[in-house]
Design an enzyme around this catalytic site. Structure first.
Site, PDB file in Angstrom:
ATOM      1  N   THR A 297       0.813  -1.220   0.000  1.00  0.00           N
ATOM      2  CA  THR A 297       0.000   0.000   0.000  1.00  0.00           C
ATOM      3  C   THR A 297       0.843   1.265   0.000  1.00  0.00           C
ATOM      4  O   THR A 297       0.299   2.365  -0.032  1.00  0.00           O
ATOM      5  CB  THR A 297      -0.943   0.029   1.224  1.00  0.00           C
ATOM      6  OG1 THR A 297      -0.158  -0.094   2.411  1.00  0.00           O
ATOM      7  CG2 THR A 297      -1.974  -1.072   1.154  1.00  0.00           C
ATOM      8  N   GLY A 298       2.155   1.118   0.019  1.00  0.00           N
ATOM      9  CA  GLY A 298       3.041   2.288  -0.004  1.00  0.00           C
ATOM     10  C   GLY A 298       3.146   2.889  -1.397  1.00  0.00           C
ATOM     11  O   GLY A 298       2.480   2.455  -2.344  1.00  0.00           O
TER      12      GLY A 298
ATOM     13  N   SER B 165      -0.245  -5.900   3.537  1.00  0.00           N
ATOM     14  CA  SER B 165       0.211  -4.811   4.405  1.00  0.00           C
ATOM     15  C   SER B 165      -0.569  -4.841   5.704  1.00  0.00           C
ATOM     16  O   SER B 165      -1.624  -5.463   5.797  1.00  0.00           O
ATOM     17  CB  SER B 165       0.063  -3.445   3.723  1.00  0.00           C
ATOM     18  OG  SER B 165      -1.243  -2.946   3.856  1.00  0.00           O
ATOM     19  N   ARG B 166      -0.040  -4.129   6.682  1.00  0.00           N
ATOM     20  CA  ARG B 166      -0.689  -4.091   7.995  1.00  0.00           C
ATOM     21  C   ARG B 166      -1.609  -2.886   8.135  1.00  0.00           C
ATOM     22  O   ARG B 166      -2.250  -2.725   9.158  1.00  0.00           O
ATOM     23  CB  ARG B 166       0.365  -4.086   9.095  1.00  0.00           C
ATOM     24  CG  ARG B 166       1.292  -2.902   9.048  1.00  0.00           C
ATOM     25  CD  ARG B 166       2.402  -3.015  10.063  1.00  0.00           C
ATOM     26  NE  ARG B 166       3.285  -1.862   9.963  1.00  0.00           N
ATOM     27  CZ  ARG B 166       4.470  -1.816  10.486  1.00  0.00           C
ATOM     28  NH1 ARG B 166       4.937  -2.841  11.139  1.00  0.00           N
ATOM     29  NH2 ARG B 166       5.202  -0.745  10.363  1.00  0.00           N
TER      30      ARG B 166
ATOM     31  N   LYS C 175      -4.943   2.256   4.451  1.00  0.00           N
ATOM     32  CA  LYS C 175      -4.300   2.389   3.145  1.00  0.00           C
ATOM     33  C   LYS C 175      -4.834   1.341   2.171  1.00  0.00           C
ATOM     34  O   LYS C 175      -4.980   1.613   0.981  1.00  0.00           O
ATOM     35  CB  LYS C 175      -2.782   2.271   3.269  1.00  0.00           C
ATOM     36  CG  LYS C 175      -2.106   3.504   3.820  1.00  0.00           C
ATOM     37  CD  LYS C 175      -0.598   3.324   3.789  1.00  0.00           C
ATOM     38  CE  LYS C 175       0.135   4.513   4.340  1.00  0.00           C
ATOM     39  NZ  LYS C 175       1.588   4.279   4.345  1.00  0.00           N
TER      40      LYS C 175
ATOM     41  N   VAL D 210       4.962  -8.583   7.986  1.00  0.00           N
ATOM     42  CA  VAL D 210       6.127  -9.434   7.723  1.00  0.00           C
ATOM     43  C   VAL D 210       6.793  -9.891   9.009  1.00  0.00           C
ATOM     44  O   VAL D 210       7.550 -10.870   9.000  1.00  0.00           O
ATOM     45  CB  VAL D 210       7.158  -8.749   6.793  1.00  0.00           C
ATOM     46  CG1 VAL D 210       6.566  -8.531   5.399  1.00  0.00           C
ATOM     47  CG2 VAL D 210       7.685  -7.460   7.388  1.00  0.00           C
TER      48      VAL D 210
ATOM     49  N   LYS E   4      20.491   4.286   1.041  1.00  0.00           N
ATOM     50  CA  LYS E   4      20.974   4.473   2.415  1.00  0.00           C
ATOM     51  C   LYS E   4      21.648   3.221   2.975  1.00  0.00           C
ATOM     52  O   LYS E   4      22.264   3.257   4.031  1.00  0.00           O
ATOM     53  CB  LYS E   4      19.828   4.926   3.306  1.00  0.00           C
ATOM     54  CG  LYS E   4      19.369   6.341   2.973  1.00  0.00           C
ATOM     55  CD  LYS E   4      18.077   6.682   3.667  1.00  0.00           C
ATOM     56  CE  LYS E   4      17.561   8.031   3.267  1.00  0.00           C
ATOM     57  NZ  LYS E   4      17.156   8.125   1.863  1.00  0.00           N
TER      58      LYS E   4
ATOM     59  N   TYR F 196      18.286   2.990  10.087  1.00  0.00           N
ATOM     60  CA  TYR F 196      17.543   2.576   8.896  1.00  0.00           C
ATOM     61  C   TYR F 196      18.488   2.038   7.834  1.00  0.00           C
ATOM     62  O   TYR F 196      18.293   0.935   7.310  1.00  0.00           O
ATOM     63  CB  TYR F 196      16.718   3.747   8.350  1.00  0.00           C
ATOM     64  CG  TYR F 196      16.138   3.471   6.982  1.00  0.00           C
ATOM     65  CD1 TYR F 196      15.209   2.449   6.797  1.00  0.00           C
ATOM     66  CD2 TYR F 196      16.523   4.215   5.877  1.00  0.00           C
ATOM     67  CE1 TYR F 196      14.684   2.183   5.545  1.00  0.00           C
ATOM     68  CE2 TYR F 196      15.995   3.958   4.629  1.00  0.00           C
ATOM     69  CZ  TYR F 196      15.079   2.941   4.467  1.00  0.00           C
ATOM     70  OH  TYR F 196      14.558   2.676   3.232  1.00  0.00           O
TER      71      TYR F 196
ATOM     72  N   LYS G   1      18.798  -1.859   6.388  1.00  0.00           N
ATOM     73  CA  LYS G   1      18.638  -2.160   4.963  1.00  0.00           C
ATOM     74  C   LYS G   1      19.899  -2.810   4.393  1.00  0.00           C
ATOM     75  O   LYS G   1      19.817  -3.628   3.479  1.00  0.00           O
ATOM     76  CB  LYS G   1      18.250  -0.905   4.182  1.00  0.00           C
ATOM     77  CG  LYS G   1      16.847  -0.395   4.502  1.00  0.00           C
ATOM     78  CD  LYS G   1      15.773  -1.437   4.243  1.00  0.00           C
ATOM     79  CE  LYS G   1      15.210  -1.260   2.857  1.00  0.00           C
ATOM     80  NZ  LYS G   1      14.007  -2.052   2.593  1.00  0.00           N
TER      81      LYS G   1
END
Length: 166
Positions: free
Chosen positions: A16-17, A40-41, A45, A65, A130, A138, A142
Site C-alpha cells: 500500500t506504499g 500490508s498491515r 491504506k 512481515v 541508504k 535505517y 537495509k
C-alpha cells in the site's frame, strides 16, 4: 518485451506504499497477471487503494512481515514476491529501533523462509541508497536486509528460486 508476469500470481509486501501503488498501476496496465496480492498491515491504506484500483485481480491481505505465519500464508501459490515492506522513516527508526530491526531484518528473514517454503520462483527485495555506507539505523537495517536476500540464494538447494535486490 517479455511478459514475465503474464498469468502469474504476484505478492507485494508493504503493497500500500508509494512503490506498491505505482507498481500496481504499471502492472495492471501493461501486463496480465492472474492475481496481485497486496500484503500490508495498514487497513486504511488498503481501503484507499481498493477505491483507487477497482480490479478483481487485486486481492488485499492484512498482515505483517514480522509475523512468520502471516507472510507464509500469503506466499501460498505465489510466483513472484516483491518485498517492499519496511520501516522507512529515519527518525521513526531512531526512536523505535527494535521495531525497525524487527520489520527490516526479522521481516526479511520471514519473507525469505516463507518464499522458500512455498516454492516461490522469484523474490525481488526493494532496498535504498541508504544501505551503502549506512550512517543511521535505517540504513544499517537495509544493509543487513540486502545481505540476507543475496545470501538466501545459498539456502534454496535444488529449488528453482532466485532472490535479488533492487
Amino acid at each position: 518485451m517479455i511478459n514475465f508476469f503474464k498469468n502469474k500470481r504476484i505478492l507485494i509486501t508493504g503493497g500500500t506504499g508509494s512503490f506498491g501503488n505505482k507498481f500496481v498501476k504499471i502492472i495492471t496496465k501493461n501486463y496480465s497477471p492472474n492475481e496481485i496480492i497486496i500484503f500490508s498491515r495498514d487497513e486504511m491504506k488498503q481501503w484507499h487503494m481498493q477505491q483507487k484500483f477497482k480490479d478483481k485481480k487485486i486481492r488485499f491481505v492484512i498482515g505483517d512481515v514480522k509475523d512468520r505465519d502471516s507472510i507464509s500464508n500469503a506466499c501460498n501459490d505465489v510466483d513472484y514476491v516483491i518485498h517492499a515492506a519496511a520501516t522507512k522513516i529515519v527518525p521513526t527508526a531512531e526512536i523505535n529501533p527494535l521495531e525497525c530491526i524487527k520489520t527490516n531484518i526479522v521481516g526479511a528473514e520471514n519473507v525469505i523462509k516463507a518464499a522458500i517454503y512455498n516454492n516461490v520462483k522469484k523474490v525481488i527485495a526493494i532496498s535504498t541508497d541508504k544501505a551503502v555506507s549506512p550512517v543511521n539505523l535505517y540504513g544499517a537495517t537495509k544493509m543487513c536486509f540486502e545481505k540476507l536476500f543475496l545470501a538466501a540464494n545459498n539456502l534454496v538447494g535444488k529449488r528453482d528460486i532466485c532472490f535479488s535486490v533492487m
